[in-house]
Structure formats: C-alpha cells, structure tokens
Design an enzyme around this catalytic site. Structure first.
Site, mmCIF file in Angstrom:
data_model
loop_
_atom_site.group_PDB
_atom_site.id
_atom_site.type_symbol
_atom_site.label_atom_id
_atom_site.label_comp_id
_atom_site.label_asym_id
_atom_site.label_seq_id
_atom_site.Cartn_x
_atom_site.Cartn_y
_atom_site.Cartn_z
ATOM 1 N N GLY A 158 11.140 -3.046 5.557
ATOM 2 C CA GLY A 158 10.459 -4.337 5.445
ATOM 3 C C GLY A 158 10.109 -4.619 3.987
ATOM 4 O O GLY A 158 10.358 -5.713 3.466
ATOM 5 N N HIS A 159 9.562 -3.602 3.295
ATOM 6 C CA HIS A 159 9.239 -3.783 1.877
ATOM 7 C C HIS A 159 10.514 -4.045 1.075
ATOM 8 O O HIS A 159 10.519 -4.864 0.155
ATOM 9 C CB HIS A 159 8.544 -2.535 1.319
ATOM 10 C CG HIS A 159 7.217 -2.246 1.943
ATOM 11 N ND1 HIS A 159 6.991 -1.153 2.744
ATOM 12 C CD2 HIS A 159 6.041 -2.915 1.885
ATOM 13 C CE1 HIS A 159 5.736 -1.154 3.144
ATOM 14 N NE2 HIS A 159 5.129 -2.206 2.648
ATOM 15 N N GLY A 211 5.198 -10.072 4.048
ATOM 16 C CA GLY A 211 5.944 -10.023 5.302
ATOM 17 C C GLY A 211 5.226 -10.794 6.402
ATOM 18 O O GLY A 211 3.992 -10.845 6.447
ATOM 19 N N MET A 213 9.157 -2.863 11.673
ATOM 20 C CA MET A 213 8.953 -1.793 10.682
ATOM 21 C C MET A 213 7.514 -1.827 10.188
ATOM 22 O O MET A 213 6.964 -2.897 9.921
ATOM 23 C CB MET A 213 9.913 -1.967 9.517
ATOM 24 C CG MET A 213 11.334 -1.651 9.907
ATOM 25 S SD MET A 213 12.423 -1.703 8.474
ATOM 26 C CE MET A 213 13.993 -1.491 9.295
ATOM 27 N N MET A 257 0.854 -1.190 0.000
ATOM 28 C CA MET A 257 0.000 0.000 0.000
ATOM 29 C C MET A 257 0.896 1.247 0.000
ATOM 30 O O MET A 257 0.464 2.332 0.400
ATOM 31 C CB MET A 257 -0.929 -0.005 1.212
ATOM 32 C CG MET A 257 -1.884 -1.201 1.187
ATOM 33 S SD MET A 257 -3.409 -0.932 2.074
ATOM 34 C CE MET A 257 -2.815 -0.631 3.722
ATOM 35 N N GLY A 258 2.140 1.099 -0.430
ATOM 36 C CA GLY A 258 3.052 2.246 -0.470
ATOM 37 C C GLY A 258 3.579 2.571 0.905
ATOM 38 O O GLY A 258 3.566 1.742 1.807
HETATM 39 O O1 PAF Z 1 -0.006 -5.758 3.680
HETATM 40 C C1 PAF Z 1 -0.450 -4.837 2.946
HETATM 41 O O2 PAF Z 1 0.210 -3.828 2.679
HETATM 42 C C2 PAF Z 1 -1.842 -4.974 2.361
HETATM 43 O O3 PAF Z 1 -2.715 -5.581 3.237
HETATM 44 C C3 PAF Z 1 -1.867 -5.664 0.988
HETATM 45 C C4 PAF Z 1 -1.398 -7.104 1.073
HETATM 46 C C5 PAF Z 1 -0.987 -4.915 -0.003
HETATM 47 C C6 PAF Z 1 -3.304 -5.683 0.431
HETATM 48 O O4 PAF Z 1 -3.799 -4.401 0.278
#
Ligand code: PAF
Length: 280
Positions: A36-37, A147, A184, A30-31
């Site tokens: 972590g991302h 994650g 995070m 979700m940006g």
């Molecule tokens: O973990 C997230 O950021 C959200 O729940 C996801 C998996 C992108 C779905 O909107």
C-alpha cells in the site's frame, strides 16, 4: 537516498528544493512498509520532482491501551523499501524532537473525528491531525498522498488543510489488497495463520454489501445485517463497528441515495483491522 533525522535539516532541504523550482511530494508513514505504501510512493514520484517519505511512529495517536510500544519497527527494512520505490528523502525524527516536554498544541477536526474509529479510539484523530500538521509544516510539500484504507483519516486531513489554509494538495489513493482481498496493513503482521484466514471476513462482508447495493438494496439496516452475519460466522472475529454512512460527513444514512461509504472495524483475536468500500 538521503536519511534525515533533524527537523531543521528537513526544513532546509525542502526550502532549498523549492527555491530551485522543484516540486515535492510527501508520503507520511509510521514505517512497517507494505505494498500500500509502495503505491503511494509510486504516485508521489509520478506527480513531483522530489519524493519525501516520513517514518515516525507517532506516540500521541495511540491510546493508553494500544500498541505504541509494540508497533512493528524495522528501519533497515523500511529504508530498503523506500530506496527501491525511489524515495529521495526519508525523514525519521525522534519522538523527543517532535514533542518537547512543554508541547501543548493539538488540532481537533471536531465533527469528522466523532464517527467510526473515533468512537472507540478517543484521542486518535487529534493525534493524527496534530502530527500531520507538524509534518506538513516541516516538509513543506506541494502534494501529500494518503491511502483510502484510512478513509476517515483522509477526510480529516482534507478538512484540516481546508480549515487551516495549509498550502498542500491532499491526494487519496485506492486501497491496496492482497490477492485474496485482505486490505494491506502494517497490523496484518500481527496475525497468526488462523487469524490471517479469519481476517478475510472483512473483505467478504464488504463484497456482500456491495453486491446487495448493486442489486438495488438501498436500506442500510438490511445491508448491515447481512454483513454482520458474515463477520459473526467467523469465531475469531468481533465487530467494533459496521456502518453505512455519508461519504463526506460520515453521518449514518437511513437510506442510500447515490453513494455511501461502507466502513468496518473488526477485531481478529487481539488485532483490530479496518476496511471500507465506496458504493455508487
Ligand atoms: O496512516 C498513518 O500511517 C498515520 O496515521 C500517519 C498519517 C502517518 C500519521 O501518523
């Protein structure tokens, strides 16, 4: 790096890539990207030829009193992070394109969604499962990476993929933490200085639970009470839940055998944070 906003264009990109024999790793987000991302993107790049990341703040996974409108959005910053982490494509659809006026199909992973966060966030996991199924249908990835901080979400996605025979391998990645232990999360951005310090009680409570388990305490009620004491000693913290549960079903445990999930959700001021750790 390519920025794609059209669903049709994303589908064509993926179909062409797969026709030419390339594998696709997918990281849905979700940006408001953080370390972590970055670890998910790194894994994706290792596992496949092409790395696709989506940025979509999904309206249907927020409750009416939750932070959909104020959820932090900074596409320029996120695109720079995606590029630095070698994403090949960022898919950033508009909410109107994802949810037409007559949208009416939802996915409910019934049992797993009832526990932990599902108790206070009623339609949340229905919204998550639905958007992830849509994203899977559009991106057509070979591998999707999530994650483990959102452990319940990860189990739900795995169950959905199995139940609906979706052709994607779901990979979970360990929780990325700040140096002082805080997991995070995009929502850490909401914390002021005092709240940021107070937020350390989540990790401290988990570490206490782990220490007790490693010292052979197998009764969840004893572990839970010690953890609760740590959180309640922090004036800015209010417990939503602390649970010791089965790592596969998320059912509460009366006694820990070989393994268990310690999971908690705590409000620090107005910010709801979650964290977890696997015992055994
Ligand atoms: O973990 C997230 O950021 C959200 O729940 C996801 C998996 C992108 C779905 O909107």
């Amino acid at each position: 790096m390519k920025l794609i906003t059209s669903i049709q264009e994303m589908r064509s990109f993926s179909s062409d890539a797969k026709k030419s024999g390339k594998s696709i790793a997918f990281v849905p987000t979700m940006g408001c990207l953080h370390g972590g991302h970055a670890s998910l993107l790194k894994k994706g790049k290792e596992l496949c030829d092409i790395l696709v990341m989506s940025i979509f703040v999904n309206p249907i996974q927020f409750g009416p009193k939750e932070d959909y409108a104020s959820y932090p959005r900074d596409l320029k910053r996120d695109l720079a992070i995606a590029e630095a982490n070698k994403a090949d494509v960022v898919f950033n659809p508009a909410a109107e394109a994802m949810y037409a006026q007559d949208f009416q199909t939802y996915i409910d992973v019934a049992c797993l969604s009832k526990h932990l966060c599902g108790i206070s966030r009623h339609a949340h996991f229905k919204g998550v499962a639905t958007v992830v199924a849509k994203l899977f249908a559009i991106v057509q990835a070979n591998i999707a990476i999530f994650g483990e901080k959102d452990y319940q979400q990860l189990l739900i996605i795995k169950a959905m993929v199995k139940d609906l025979n979706i052709d994607v391998d779901v990979v979970g990645m360990p929780i990325a933490r700040e140096l002082d232990g805080l997991a995070m999360s995009s929502r850490n951005n909401y914390l002021n200085n005092d709240e940021r310090k107070a937020a350390l009680c989540l990790h401290a409570a988990l570490m206490k639970g782990k220490e007790l388990f490693e010292n052979n305490v197998k009764k969840p009620n004893i572990i839970l009470q010690e953890m609760r004491n740590i959180i309640e000693a922090e004036p800015l913290a209010v417990v939503d839940y602390i649970n010791v549960c089965d790592v596969n079903t998320l059912e509460d445990l009366d006694k820990i055998q070989d393994s268990a999930l310690l999971a908690l959700a705590v409000k620090i001021g107005k910010v709801r944070l979650i964290d977890n750790c696997i015992l055994g």
